[in-house]
Design a protein around this motif. Structure first.
Motif, PDB file in Angstrom:
ATOM      1  N   SER A 146      37.830  48.305  42.223  1.00  0.00           N
ATOM      2  CA  SER A 146      37.293  47.135  41.513  1.00  0.00           C
ATOM      3  C   SER A 146      37.740  45.817  42.135  1.00  0.00           C
ATOM      4  O   SER A 146      37.343  44.752  41.655  1.00  0.00           O
ATOM      5  CB  SER A 146      37.729  47.169  40.049  1.00  0.00           C
ATOM      6  OG  SER A 146      39.134  47.028  39.938  1.00  0.00           O
ATOM      7  N   LEU A 147      38.576  45.898  43.181  1.00  0.00           N
ATOM      8  CA  LEU A 147      39.150  44.722  43.856  1.00  0.00           C
ATOM      9  C   LEU A 147      40.057  43.923  42.937  1.00  0.00           C
ATOM     10  O   LEU A 147      40.431  42.794  43.250  1.00  0.00           O
ATOM     11  CB  LEU A 147      38.056  43.813  44.437  1.00  0.00           C
ATOM     12  CG  LEU A 147      37.112  44.465  45.461  1.00  0.00           C
ATOM     13  CD1 LEU A 147      36.139  43.429  46.010  1.00  0.00           C
ATOM     14  CD2 LEU A 147      37.895  45.098  46.601  1.00  0.00           C
ATOM     15  N   VAL A 153      39.324  36.141  41.998  1.00  0.00           N
ATOM     16  CA  VAL A 153      38.343  35.624  42.954  1.00  0.00           C
ATOM     17  C   VAL A 153      37.738  36.768  43.760  1.00  0.00           C
ATOM     18  O   VAL A 153      36.514  36.842  43.953  1.00  0.00           O
ATOM     19  CB  VAL A 153      38.995  34.589  43.892  1.00  0.00           C
ATOM     20  CG1 VAL A 153      37.998  34.147  44.961  1.00  0.00           C
ATOM     21  CG2 VAL A 153      39.482  33.381  43.098  1.00  0.00           C
ATOM     22  N   ALA A 154      38.591  37.687  44.208  1.00  0.00           N
ATOM     23  CA  ALA A 154      38.099  38.821  44.988  1.00  0.00           C
ATOM     24  C   ALA A 154      37.161  39.694  44.162  1.00  0.00           C
ATOM     25  O   ALA A 154      36.222  40.290  44.700  1.00  0.00           O
ATOM     26  CB  ALA A 154      39.274  39.648  45.509  1.00  0.00           C
ATOM     27  N   ARG A 155      37.389  39.757  42.836  1.00  0.00           N
ATOM     28  CA  ARG A 155      36.530  40.590  41.987  1.00  0.00           C
ATOM     29  C   ARG A 155      35.096  40.080  41.960  1.00  0.00           C
ATOM     30  O   ARG A 155      34.167  40.827  41.660  1.00  0.00           O
ATOM     31  CB  ARG A 155      37.093  40.658  40.571  1.00  0.00           C
ATOM     32  CG  ARG A 155      38.348  41.519  40.450  1.00  0.00           C
ATOM     33  CD  ARG A 155      38.776  41.625  39.008  1.00  0.00           C
ATOM     34  NE  ARG A 155      37.768  42.301  38.216  1.00  0.00           N
ATOM     35  CZ  ARG A 155      37.668  42.187  36.899  1.00  0.00           C
ATOM     36  NH1 ARG A 155      38.473  41.399  36.239  1.00  0.00           N
ATOM     37  NH2 ARG A 155      36.729  42.841  36.241  1.00  0.00           N
ATOM     38  N   GLY A 156      34.919  38.784  42.278  1.00  0.00           N
ATOM     39  CA  GLY A 156      33.568  38.253  42.355  1.00  0.00           C
ATOM     40  C   GLY A 156      32.748  38.919  43.444  1.00  0.00           C
ATOM     41  O   GLY A 156      31.512  38.926  43.392  1.00  0.00           O
ATOM     42  N   ILE A 157      33.428  39.496  44.427  1.00  0.00           N
ATOM     43  CA  ILE A 157      32.725  40.188  45.507  1.00  0.00           C
ATOM     44  C   ILE A 157      31.936  41.377  44.964  1.00  0.00           C
ATOM     45  O   ILE A 157      30.893  41.754  45.508  1.00  0.00           O
ATOM     46  CB  ILE A 157      33.726  40.639  46.595  1.00  0.00           C
ATOM     47  CG1 ILE A 157      34.369  39.408  47.247  1.00  0.00           C
ATOM     48  CG2 ILE A 157      33.053  41.508  47.650  1.00  0.00           C
ATOM     49  CD1 ILE A 157      35.469  39.740  48.235  1.00  0.00           C
ATOM     50  N   TRP A 223      32.022  45.222  35.701  1.00  0.00           N
ATOM     51  CA  TRP A 223      33.376  44.857  36.125  1.00  0.00           C
ATOM     52  C   TRP A 223      33.407  43.545  36.907  1.00  0.00           C
ATOM     53  O   TRP A 223      34.473  43.098  37.307  1.00  0.00           O
ATOM     54  CB  TRP A 223      33.991  45.972  36.976  1.00  0.00           C
ATOM     55  CG  TRP A 223      34.398  47.146  36.161  1.00  0.00           C
ATOM     56  CD1 TRP A 223      35.479  47.249  35.332  1.00  0.00           C
ATOM     57  CD2 TRP A 223      33.738  48.411  36.076  1.00  0.00           C
ATOM     58  NE1 TRP A 223      35.524  48.493  34.745  1.00  0.00           N
ATOM     59  CE2 TRP A 223      34.470  49.228  35.192  1.00  0.00           C
ATOM     60  CE3 TRP A 223      32.599  48.946  36.680  1.00  0.00           C
ATOM     61  CZ2 TRP A 223      34.105  50.525  34.885  1.00  0.00           C
ATOM     62  CZ3 TRP A 223      32.233  50.247  36.384  1.00  0.00           C
ATOM     63  CH2 TRP A 223      32.972  51.021  35.500  1.00  0.00           C
ATOM     64  N   SER A 224      32.233  42.937  37.130  1.00  0.00           N
ATOM     65  CA  SER A 224      32.211  41.673  37.868  1.00  0.00           C
ATOM     66  C   SER A 224      32.623  40.532  36.951  1.00  0.00           C
ATOM     67  O   SER A 224      32.582  40.647  35.724  1.00  0.00           O
ATOM     68  CB  SER A 224      30.813  41.406  38.442  1.00  0.00           C
ATOM     69  OG  SER A 224      29.867  41.210  37.418  1.00  0.00           O
ATOM     70  N   ASN A 225      33.012  39.412  37.540  1.00  0.00           N
ATOM     71  CA  ASN A 225      33.549  38.296  36.760  1.00  0.00           C
ATOM     72  C   ASN A 225      32.492  37.566  35.946  1.00  0.00           C
ATOM     73  O   ASN A 225      32.594  37.446  34.726  1.00  0.00           O
ATOM     74  CB  ASN A 225      34.240  37.295  37.703  1.00  0.00           C
ATOM     75  CG  ASN A 225      35.631  37.752  38.089  1.00  0.00           C
ATOM     76  OD1 ASN A 225      36.096  38.776  37.626  1.00  0.00           O
ATOM     77  ND2 ASN A 225      36.281  36.996  38.939  1.00  0.00           N
TER      78      ASN A 225
END
Length: 453
Positions: A146-147, A153-157, A223-225
């Protein structure tokens, strides 16, 4: 219409089709360039996490597994006391053993503020070991997938990769679509030494797993922001995060369920109720566990302990079978169930999203679900490898080998307009699309600038 007019239209039609093919191919290339490295990571970590319980029980067998004894397991309060003797601090959660040969787990907040997971043999109270909470191999793999390991910020990927993955599949289907060719549709021509072999292998593999990639992309979006956060608010609705029909006519604290323990995605925003003020003594953990067992919570449930005079005993369990998901909050003085909620109580959006998430994680249909998605993950890696080999074999020396622009720029603009609609649905994907358009425009300006004599 004359034959001469028809003859003039035929080349124009072929030119238009060629231009559209070039435009689609160009954006398929860009999508692959952006997405494939992340898709390899997601595929590998996802394949491992399909078997999270099995792998953790092997890797951490020294603390996860115990010998089954004929004696009745100890009470939860005795196991918590043993854990606190081994690891001083404040006990905040007790996790019931999910099977007769499994250990119990007590989550303790140490004086330093570190959350520690202490595993206890439920038959004799022997402490098997302690480690930082959520530090097992599979928790690490989950956070890599899930980063989350790299921050918000990385989870936005995740959202960017999800949106571009859908674009990759859509453009890939157009490029694969049979155009009177022989072979390369559902069969692979040539040998690994030839580029056509890798082209066909890429196309046929994409055909086989493309629909699954779209499914995984959409069900991974929660799971994205930005997208995930907004949809989560919408799916939870109002009324303290609980759907209508669930009893919430009780005082609510400002604490949310995901603050105390991992929970179902649809319940992350659900607030925790408060116990009514009372002069009576709390019922105690043993009585709370007995109540949860009487109410039928699936073995392996976690109990978050009250940490204040108005706190509650929160029992929750999220087994593979969605129908057995359950969250129950007990008044710490009376033992009354303040909120009792199961999967059947979720709203329609919540049920569909949880079904998708459960299937995404390989849990909904048992071993068949896991093996199918293991094959899909292998197919995704093969897609990425075949794409890299195919590009390497066709790239010009000293150049990136970006597919050419269509001769008619209107075709390109029309395709971009369609892509921007998708960007509106997935905001971070849309933002990355704008950045990619700017970079593409800049690259074309540099390569077409006339050289000085």
């Amino acid at each position: 219409m004359s034959f001469q007019a028809l003859d003039r239209q035929a080349p124009n039609s072929r030119a238009g089709a060629s231009d559209l093919y070039r435009a689609v191919w160009r954006w398929h290339f860009y999508a692959g360039l952006l997405v494939l490295p992340f898709m390899i990571t997601l595929a590998v970590t996802g394949a491992l996490y399909l078997f999270d319980d099995q792998i953790d029980r092997i890797v951490h067998s020294d603390v996860k597994r115990v010998a089954v004894q004929p004696d009745r397991p100890l009470g939860a309060e005795q196991m918590v006391a043993a854990a606190l003797t081994f690891q001083p601090g404040t006990a905040v959660k007790f996790t019931d053993p999910p099977a007769p040969d499994a250990s119990a787990e007590v989550t303790v907040v140490a004086a330093s503020g570190t959350r520690m997971a202490v595993n206890v043999d439920p038959y004799d109270g022997h402490v098997l070991g302690a480690r930082p909470d959520q530090s097992t191999l599979m928790w690490t793999v989950r956070h890599l997938h899930s980063l989350r390991l790299f921050g918000p910020v990385a989870r936005g990927i995740i959202e960017i990769v999800g949106g571009w993955s859908i674009l990759l599949v859509g453009t890939g289907i157009y490029l694969w679509w049979p155009r009177q060719q022989v072979g390369g549709v559902v069969s692979v021509r040539g040998t690994p030494r030839r580029r056509v072999f890798w082209r066909d292998l890429h196309a046929v593999t994409g055909l086989a797993v493309g629909g699954f990639i779209v499914f995984l992309a959409i069900t991974g979006m929660p799971w994205s922001n930005i997208w995930g956060g907004k949809v989560n608010e919408w799916a939870n609705g109002s009324n303290f995060g609980y759907p209508s029909g669930v009893r919430v006519e009780v005082p609510m604290s400002g604490q949310k369920l995901h603050d105390t323990a991992p929970t179902a995605w649809s319940l992350e925003q659900a607030q925790i109720p408060e116990s009514a003020p009372s002069t009576a003594a709390p019922i105690g953990l043993d009585a709370a566990v007995a109540t949860f067992e009487r109410l039928g919570l699936h073995p392996g449930f976690a109990v978050s302990l009250p940490t204040s005079a108005t706190g509650v005993y929160s029992g929750s369990v999220y087994p593979d079978d969605l129908r057995r998901q359950r969250v129950v909050h007990l008044d710490q003085y009376s033992g009354e169930a303040l909120v009792d909620m199961s999967y059947a109580d979720y709203g329609p959006a919540g049920r569909w999203l949880e079904f998708g998430i459960n299937t995404h994680m390989g849990q909904q249909f048992g071993l068949a679900n896991k093996l199918l998605f293991l094959a899909v993950c292998a197919g995704i890696v093969l897609l990425a490898v075949s794409a890299a080999v195919m590009w390497w074999k066709r790239r010009p020396s000293g150049a990136m080998g970006v597919p050419p622009m269509p001769a008619d720029p209107r075709v390109f603009r029309g395709l971009v307009a369609i892509l921007l609609i998708g960007g509106i649905l997935f905001p971070l994907t849309g933002l990355s699309l704008i950045v990619m358009l700017a970079l593409d425009w800049l690259a074309r300006r540099v390569t077409t600038r006339p050289r000085m004599a």
